[in-house]
Scaffold this active site. Sequence first.
Site, short mmCIF file in Angstrom:
data_model
loop_
_atom_site.label_atom_id
_atom_site.label_comp_id
_atom_site.label_asym_id
_atom_site.label_seq_id
_atom_site.Cartn_x
_atom_site.Cartn_y
_atom_site.Cartn_z
N VAL A 158 0.82 -1.21 0.00
CA VAL A 158 0.00 0.00 0.00
C VAL A 158 0.86 1.27 0.00
O VAL A 158 0.37 2.34 -0.30
CB VAL A 158 -0.98 0.00 1.19
N LYS A 159 2.12 1.15 0.36
CA LYS A 159 3.06 2.28 0.36
C LYS A 159 2.43 3.54 0.94
O LYS A 159 2.63 4.64 0.41
CB LYS A 159 3.62 2.53 -1.05
N ARG A 160 1.70 3.42 2.01
CA ARG A 160 1.11 4.58 2.65
C ARG A 160 2.17 5.36 3.41
O ARG A 160 3.21 4.79 3.81
CB ARG A 160 -0.02 4.17 3.60
N ASP B 94 4.10 5.21 -6.26
CA ASP B 94 4.62 3.92 -6.66
C ASP B 94 5.23 4.08 -8.04
O ASP B 94 5.47 5.20 -8.46
CB ASP B 94 3.51 2.86 -6.61
#
Lengths: 318, 318
Positions: free
Chosen positions: A104-106, B108
């Site tokens: 999710v690369k939050r 991303d």
Amino acid sequence: MIQKLIENIKKTNAPIVVGLDPMLNYIPEQIQKAAFAEYGETLEGAAEAVWQYNKKIVDAVYDLIPAVKPQIAMYEQFGIPGLAAFQKTVDYCKEKGLVVIGDVKRGDIGSTSVAYATAHLGKVTVGSQILTPFGEDFATVNPYLGTDGIKPFLDVCREEKKGIFILVKTSNPSSGEFQDRRIAGTAGADGTEEKPLYEIVGEKVAEWADSCMGDTYSYVGAVVGATYPEMGKVLRRVMPKSFILVPGYGAQGGKAEDLVHYFNEDGLGAIVNSSRGIIAAYKQEKYASFGAEHFAEASRAAVVAMIEDINRALEQTR
Amino acid sequence: MIQKLIENIKKTNAPIVVGLDPMLNYIPEQIQKAAFAEYGETLEGAAEAVWQYNKKIVDAVYDLIPAVKPQIAMYEQFGIPGLAAFQKTVDYCKEKGLVVIGDVKRGDIGSTSVAYATAHLGKVTVGSQILTPFGEDFATVNPYLGTDGIKPFLDVCREEKKGIFILVKTSNPSSGEFQDRRIAGTAGADGTEEKPLYEIVGEKVAEWADSCMGDTYSYVGAVVGATYPEMGKVLRRVMPKSFILVPGYGAQGGKAEDLVHYFNEDGLGAIVNSSRGIIAAYKQEKYASFGAEHFAEASRAAVVAMIEDINRALEQTR
């Protein structure tokens, strides 16, 4: 969960993770047609196709692998129905005994970071009820905002015994634009020049990892791309207690031989991801004989080949 | 959308944005009770409370403001129902003529970045249909992965005439951990020392902004916290064609006087966010007389006060 990840890796002898990053053009026509027949050419229809595709792949490979990594962007592009397919995928993989890494690369701060950590790894209180939102086992997190963005995740990880992988050095060609910048007033691990930013981030990851230990490894891992093996070697030393999640194997060009230094001497400490190379294996010449109808069997064959490839490389260095 | 943002700012004479970042404990009991009576103490119940709360605030303030900034984390923490409330909020604010900045801080690479850009700003093709997932007007984006993470957003921005705000210098106390690191081999804007990372990021933002211009301002903006006014002054010069989205006013300590240098000489170029200070205004002593029942009117009073505060500071410097 870091313990479960380690157990699963030992059980399968497979330090790999399958990236469930479905694109509609990966999904065989028969699945798309059936989904559209039921829900129309709608977000719901696309989400149903994604879910059916995932389910068949998971059914075909779950006994061979320790973990999956659904990439939430691929679901988010189909709006709410897409995210419902993400949720179904997470739940189904957990039922199958897989560790689920929510890619999710939050990254945010304060109460917002708490909310993200809660959404993906924690529980939320509603009135007198304590409820689980998405419920992954691990999440990926972006470090750009510093400790304020990470601490809420550490708190939830300790509470829930879950984990995170923090972006340190990403696999893409332009990752160096900021990540490789040399920081003035520091000395690199090689003693001669200024440290690159990714190493500074790696050092912070090691600090955060120390504060959040499981039995042998930390709940706090790192993302280091397979495409930068020399940097991976350095970062392995900088973050000894962190699992490294390694994207970039296969389609992006990372080779098994390059990855051996991402592992510790105990044979653990890294988990190598492949997405397209597994889930769309039937589109490769090598697995074309399976045909679109047997796409999930092609994925199984690709998983077997990947495990062999990585274990062979690891054995050669032992 | 950058044109619409500018038009809305001129029409309202209010360079502000209201952050729709609902926490359950901001939401008056009567709204929570009604929602739980209908949906139970469930994620659905929480999401309904959030939506009703948002709707009343938007109804009370929409004619005074150019834009809103829903923070998706606050919705994501209530899982799929929460995200459905996010979607409803986005749709409702657009109906009301507001510019909607999705504070999603996604970041991303490659096809994944394309998917995020599609999810929030673009359109997705399903069979013969072209569908809109979340449909915000702007999104916030994290730069840590470099150009590979930004370019897909630029492509969608050009196609859809939408925009992004890239994190450059965030408002939180620990933002300096990585963002303030001095980069070896560079000269700072002041000519004497190495540039900090945020300035390097700011220079890239300026480059990306140049490649993605509206009539007078770029589709590509930046996030610079109100809490670092000296850095804001430098970054204003570094990114002349970018709107700056400014968090950190009010609750986090940023003052109107500090913000005048975030604007260009045309009186444009910045948009100041307040979240808690507006949506939970009725909890402040200053607005307590409204009571929980009239929370939305308290929000309106807080919006009026914020606009006056910022315009007064701007006029003093002209």
